[in-house]
Design a protein around this motif. Structure first.
Motif, PDB file in Angstrom:
ATOM      1  N   PRO A 294       0.813  -1.231   0.000  1.00  0.00           N
ATOM      2  CA  PRO A 294       0.000   0.000   0.000  1.00  0.00           C
ATOM      3  C   PRO A 294       0.840   1.273   0.000  1.00  0.00           C
ATOM      4  O   PRO A 294       0.488   2.260  -0.666  1.00  0.00           O
ATOM      5  CB  PRO A 294      -0.831  -0.116   1.284  1.00  0.00           C
ATOM      6  N   PHE A 295       1.945   1.250   0.731  1.00  0.00           N
ATOM      7  CA  PHE A 295       2.797   2.434   0.749  1.00  0.00           C
ATOM      8  C   PHE A 295       3.399   2.702  -0.630  1.00  0.00           C
ATOM      9  O   PHE A 295       3.447   3.844  -1.104  1.00  0.00           O
ATOM     10  CB  PHE A 295       3.905   2.253   1.795  1.00  0.00           C
ATOM     11  N   ALA A 296       3.844   1.627  -1.303  1.00  0.00           N
ATOM     12  CA  ALA A 296       4.396   1.794  -2.656  1.00  0.00           C
ATOM     13  C   ALA A 296       3.333   2.300  -3.615  1.00  0.00           C
ATOM     14  O   ALA A 296       3.607   3.139  -4.495  1.00  0.00           O
ATOM     15  CB  ALA A 296       4.975   0.465  -3.144  1.00  0.00           C
ATOM     16  N   GLN A 297       2.085   1.817  -3.450  1.00  0.00           N
ATOM     17  CA  GLN A 297       1.008   2.299  -4.309  1.00  0.00           C
ATOM     18  C   GLN A 297       0.754   3.791  -4.077  1.00  0.00           C
ATOM     19  O   GLN A 297       0.529   4.553  -5.036  1.00  0.00           O
ATOM     20  CB  GLN A 297      -0.265   1.493  -4.043  1.00  0.00           C
ATOM     21  N   GLU A 298       0.777   4.223  -2.837  1.00  0.00           N
ATOM     22  CA  GLU A 298       0.562   5.638  -2.546  1.00  0.00           C
ATOM     23  C   GLU A 298       1.670   6.504  -3.127  1.00  0.00           C
ATOM     24  O   GLU A 298       1.416   7.603  -3.655  1.00  0.00           O
ATOM     25  CB  GLU A 298       0.474   5.848  -1.029  1.00  0.00           C
ATOM     26  N   VAL A 299       2.909   6.033  -3.024  1.00  0.00           N
ATOM     27  CA  VAL A 299       4.030   6.803  -3.583  1.00  0.00           C
ATOM     28  C   VAL A 299       3.868   6.960  -5.091  1.00  0.00           C
ATOM     29  O   VAL A 299       4.048   8.045  -5.659  1.00  0.00           O
ATOM     30  CB  VAL A 299       5.364   6.127  -3.224  1.00  0.00           C
ATOM     31  N   LYS A 355      10.559   5.694 -10.221  1.00  0.00           N
ATOM     32  CA  LYS A 355      11.776   5.048  -9.724  1.00  0.00           C
ATOM     33  C   LYS A 355      12.479   5.948  -8.704  1.00  0.00           C
ATOM     34  O   LYS A 355      12.951   5.497  -7.639  1.00  0.00           O
ATOM     35  CB  LYS A 355      12.682   4.737 -10.912  1.00  0.00           C
ATOM     36  N   ARG A 356      12.543   7.249  -8.982  1.00  0.00           N
ATOM     37  CA  ARG A 356      13.194   8.182  -8.062  1.00  0.00           C
ATOM     38  C   ARG A 356      12.418   8.269  -6.747  1.00  0.00           C
ATOM     39  O   ARG A 356      12.998   8.281  -5.645  1.00  0.00           O
ATOM     40  CB  ARG A 356      13.289   9.560  -8.711  1.00  0.00           C
ATOM     41  N   ALA A 357      11.054   8.301  -6.845  1.00  0.00           N
ATOM     42  CA  ALA A 357      10.242   8.380  -5.631  1.00  0.00           C
ATOM     43  C   ALA A 357      10.402   7.132  -4.774  1.00  0.00           C
ATOM     44  O   ALA A 357      10.440   7.204  -3.537  1.00  0.00           O
ATOM     45  CB  ALA A 357       8.783   8.592  -6.012  1.00  0.00           C
ATOM     46  N   PHE A 358      10.505   5.942  -5.399  1.00  0.00           N
ATOM     47  CA  PHE A 358      10.711   4.712  -4.639  1.00  0.00           C
ATOM     48  C   PHE A 358      12.065   4.732  -3.930  1.00  0.00           C
ATOM     49  O   PHE A 358      12.181   4.309  -2.771  1.00  0.00           O
ATOM     50  CB  PHE A 358      10.607   3.504  -5.561  1.00  0.00           C
ATOM     51  N   GLN A 359      13.068   5.229  -4.605  1.00  0.00           N
ATOM     52  CA  GLN A 359      14.385   5.286  -3.975  1.00  0.00           C
ATOM     53  C   GLN A 359      14.382   6.281  -2.801  1.00  0.00           C
ATOM     54  O   GLN A 359      14.963   6.007  -1.743  1.00  0.00           O
ATOM     55  CB  GLN A 359      15.440   5.680  -5.010  1.00  0.00           C
ATOM     56  N   GLU A 362      12.868   4.801   0.162  1.00  0.00           N
ATOM     57  CA  GLU A 362      13.564   3.594   0.582  1.00  0.00           C
ATOM     58  C   GLU A 362      12.766   2.328   0.286  1.00  0.00           C
ATOM     59  O   GLU A 362      12.719   1.384   1.073  1.00  0.00           O
ATOM     60  CB  GLU A 362      13.903   3.667   2.072  1.00  0.00           C
ATOM     61  N   ILE A 363      12.106   2.345  -0.838  1.00  0.00           N
ATOM     62  CA  ILE A 363      11.429   1.138  -1.349  1.00  0.00           C
ATOM     63  C   ILE A 363      12.407   0.443  -2.282  1.00  0.00           C
ATOM     64  O   ILE A 363      12.890   1.036  -3.246  1.00  0.00           O
ATOM     65  CB  ILE A 363      10.125   1.495  -2.083  1.00  0.00           C
ATOM     66  N   SER A 364      12.690  -0.800  -1.989  1.00  0.00           N
ATOM     67  CA  SER A 364      13.704  -1.529  -2.770  1.00  0.00           C
ATOM     68  C   SER A 364      13.159  -1.919  -4.138  1.00  0.00           C
ATOM     69  O   SER A 364      11.965  -2.151  -4.309  1.00  0.00           O
ATOM     70  CB  SER A 364      14.139  -2.788  -2.005  1.00  0.00           C
ATOM     71  N   LEU A 365      14.081  -1.957  -5.048  1.00  0.00           N
ATOM     72  CA  LEU A 365      13.781  -2.390  -6.429  1.00  0.00           C
ATOM     73  C   LEU A 365      14.705  -3.542  -6.777  1.00  0.00           C
ATOM     74  O   LEU A 365      15.699  -3.384  -7.506  1.00  0.00           O
ATOM     75  CB  LEU A 365      13.963  -1.222  -7.408  1.00  0.00           C
ATOM     76  N   PRO A 366      14.425  -4.732  -6.245  1.00  0.00           N
ATOM     77  CA  PRO A 366      15.357  -5.838  -6.439  1.00  0.00           C
ATOM     78  C   PRO A 366      15.383  -6.317  -7.876  1.00  0.00           C
ATOM     79  O   PRO A 366      14.426  -6.153  -8.635  1.00  0.00           O
ATOM     80  CB  PRO A 366      14.830  -6.934  -5.499  1.00  0.00           C
ATOM     81  N   ASP A 367      16.503  -6.913  -8.196  1.00  0.00           N
ATOM     82  CA  ASP A 367      16.650  -7.520  -9.518  1.00  0.00           C
ATOM     83  C   ASP A 367      15.948  -8.868  -9.507  1.00  0.00           C
ATOM     84  O   ASP A 367      15.652  -9.445  -8.464  1.00  0.00           O
ATOM     85  CB  ASP A 367      18.139  -7.689  -9.838  1.00  0.00           C
ATOM     86  N   GLU A 368      15.706  -9.387 -10.673  1.00  0.00           N
ATOM     87  CA  GLU A 368      15.103 -10.705 -10.761  1.00  0.00           C
ATOM     88  C   GLU A 368      16.059 -11.746 -10.188  1.00  0.00           C
ATOM     89  O   GLU A 368      17.273 -11.694 -10.432  1.00  0.00           O
ATOM     90  CB  GLU A 368      14.785 -11.040 -12.217  1.00  0.00           C
ATOM     91  N   ALA A 369      15.488 -12.671  -9.448  1.00  0.00           N
ATOM     92  CA  ALA A 369      16.311 -13.710  -8.820  1.00  0.00           C
ATOM     93  C   ALA A 369      16.830 -14.670  -9.859  1.00  0.00           C
ATOM     94  O   ALA A 369      16.109 -15.073 -10.769  1.00  0.00           O
ATOM     95  CB  ALA A 369      15.498 -14.465  -7.763  1.00  0.00           C
ATOM     96  N   ARG A 370      18.080 -15.034  -9.705  1.00  0.00           N
ATOM     97  CA  ARG A 370      18.690 -16.009 -10.602  1.00  0.00           C
ATOM     98  C   ARG A 370      19.351 -17.103  -9.751  1.00  0.00           C
ATOM     99  O   ARG A 370      20.068 -16.811  -8.792  1.00  0.00           O
ATOM    100  CB  ARG A 370      19.732 -15.347 -11.509  1.00  0.00           C
ATOM    101  N   ALA A 397      28.459  10.376  -6.762  1.00  0.00           N
ATOM    102  CA  ALA A 397      27.218  10.665  -6.031  1.00  0.00           C
ATOM    103  C   ALA A 397      26.282  11.541  -6.851  1.00  0.00           C
ATOM    104  O   ALA A 397      25.061  11.372  -6.834  1.00  0.00           O
ATOM    105  CB  ALA A 397      27.556  11.343  -4.698  1.00  0.00           C
ATOM    106  N   GLU A 398      26.837  12.445  -7.590  1.00  0.00           N
ATOM    107  CA  GLU A 398      25.998  13.322  -8.429  1.00  0.00           C
ATOM    108  C   GLU A 398      25.343  12.534  -9.557  1.00  0.00           C
ATOM    109  O   GLU A 398      24.185  12.745  -9.884  1.00  0.00           O
ATOM    110  CB  GLU A 398      26.856  14.455  -8.980  1.00  0.00           C
ATOM    111  N   ARG A 399      26.110  11.570 -10.126  1.00  0.00           N
ATOM    112  CA  ARG A 399      25.532  10.767 -11.201  1.00  0.00           C
ATOM    113  C   ARG A 399      24.447   9.859 -10.666  1.00  0.00           C
ATOM    114  O   ARG A 399      23.495   9.523 -11.367  1.00  0.00           O
ATOM    115  CB  ARG A 399      26.627   9.939 -11.872  1.00  0.00           C
ATOM    116  N   ALA A 400      24.584   9.408  -9.377  1.00  0.00           N
ATOM    117  CA  ALA A 400      23.583   8.506  -8.821  1.00  0.00           C
ATOM    118  C   ALA A 400      22.283   9.219  -8.514  1.00  0.00           C
ATOM    119  O   ALA A 400      21.241   8.587  -8.376  1.00  0.00           O
ATOM    120  CB  ALA A 400      24.127   7.837  -7.558  1.00  0.00           C
TER     121      ALA A 400
END
Length: 445
Positions: A294-299, A355-359, A362-370, A397-400
């Protein structure tokens, strides 16, 4: 001379089937001079003999001269033998060899043609007058159908086809009258009946062309799209430039001119993006299992609500799509005005800002599991490092960091590119006459 002068004499050259008269009467008592004079007149009249000469002595006839064939020579001998008062015939007419350069038959044929033309001249004049009047009436019929009777029709192609069909009908009536005047009634009936047969044969022989033409007629009547509309048909997307009698010309989003056969368009599914400028787009973003859905949906909803190109009505949605191997996948739906904004640029902007709002949240954006399997095992050795790791430099840091701007320089604004593409279309060469109504609605891109 008496009734012998009324004896009919053939004026046609013998062909082997023409027999000489059975009897040529002169007088009850014919003298040698009368026999000679009568036979000489007959031979000269036929024009089959060269320098014919007839001598008669005590009833014995001697024929001299030349002719072109044996049939004429035999005919002259039979003629003299059947003449009253002739006792015997001495036929000395010679058959002259045919001349290699004999133009007499050609002159005769030409003379017959000229005579026939003179006889047909009044009929030709009448036929020309009838055809000319039919041509004038056909022009008037085309004008009346095109300007008067069909002025309210929405299809330019229908007006043109109907007008020309009426003109052709008037011309056919004129040709039919000409054939009837010439006494060619059977040919006239054949012309009337053969017109439909010829149309059927041409329709079969040029099936593809006929199919495209009929599709053009139906498309011009229904007009599922107008000039300038952005459509997707037959796996092609582009702006409609014109509809011709054979193809529909599109200017693709890549700036290429594409001609699609009208039969293909008529039988395919057409997506018209211009008929309703509002367009919905979506994308998927995955968050970690430890994050609050729900928090991610609100963001994400807040990003959509603050975005100037995203419409509030219909409202945007953020729904759970599925549970992946390492992420919870959310599908983000949003609407935009395609007449003002480019959906490609708006989608890029929304994805970047979400993507910027999730970061930031502090909402993680994990990669697909392998999962990697090492059958023989992998030796692991721990290595101790001396000192501590240096923090990332200011450049890194500026590029990130993510820019807060709605549109970046790379996205070149959010406005639609429809105007630029249509300007390219106007500068390009487009074949065929346009059968569509220009679009008055906004462009989409």
């Amino acid at each position: 001379m008496d009734s012998s002068q009324n004896t009919p004499v053939s004026t046609k050259a013998p062909d082997g089937n023409t027999d000489a008269p059975d009897r040529v009467e002169i007088n009850p008592v014919a003298t040698d001079d009368e026999i000679r004079q009568r036979l000489t007149e007959i031979l000269q009249t036929t024009s089959w003999f060269g320098e014919p000469k007839v001598t008669v002595q005590k009833g014995i006839v001697r024929l001299n001269g030349t002719t072109e064939n044996d049939e004429s020579r035999q005919w002259a001998g039979d003629l003299a033998k059947n003449t009253e008062g002739v006792v015997a015939v001495v036929n000395q007419i010679e058959v002259a060899p045919t001349k290699v350069w004999n133009f007499d038959p050609a002159y005769q044929e030409l003379n017959d043609l000229v005579r026939g033309f003179v006889q047909l001249l009044p009929l030709i004049v009448v036929a020309v007058v009838v055809v000319f009047i039919s041509w004038i009436l056909a022009k008037l019929t085309i004008y009346a159908l095109r300007r008067r009777l069909l002025a309210g029709s929405g299809s330019q192609l229908l007006r043109e086809v109907s007008a020309r069909a009426g003109g052709i009908f008037v011309m056919l009536v004129g040709f039919y009258l000409v054939l009837r005047l010439a006494g060619l009634t059977q040919l006239a009936l054949t012309l009337v009946g053969g017109t439909g047969l010829i149309g059927l044969v041409l329709g079969i022989a040029f099936r593809d062309i006929t199919e495209n033409f009929l599709a053009s007629l139906f498309l011009s009547l229904q007009q599922p799209f107008r000039e300038g509309d952005l459509i997707e048909v037959a796996s092609a997307t582009g702006y409609v430039q014109r509809l011709t009698s054979r193809t529909t010309v599109l200017m693709t989003l890549d700036g290429n001119q594409l001609q699609v056969p009208n039969s293909t368009i008529f039988k395919s599914t057409i997506r018209n993006f211009t008929s309703n400028p509002n367009r919905r787009d979506d994308f998927i973003v995955g968050i970690g299992y430890e994050d609050s859905i729900p928090f991610a949906q609100e963001v994400a909803l807040k990003v959509l609500a603050d975005h100037p190109a995203v419409l509030s009505e219909p409202e945007p949605l953020v729904l759970v799509e599925n549970l992946g191997p390492s992420t919870v996948n959310l599908r983000v739906y949003f609407w935009l005005d395609g007449g003002k904004h480019s959906w490609l640029k708006v989608k890029s902007s929304v994805i970047r800002l979400v993507k910027r709002a999730f970061q930031d949240s502090e909402i993680s954006l994990p990669d697909e599991a392998r999962e990697v399997t090492f059958p023989q095992g992998v030796p692991v050795r721990m290595v101790e490092r001396e000192g501590t790791a240096e923090p990332a430099g200011p450049a890194l840091a500026e590029r990130a960091g993510e820019p807060e701007a709605v549109a970046t320089k790379a996205e070149a604004g959010l406005q639609s590119e429809a105007g630029e593409i249509q300007e390219q279309a106007r500068r390009s060469w487009t074949p065929g006459k346009n059968l569509l109504t220009p679009s008055s609605s906004g462009d989409t891109s």
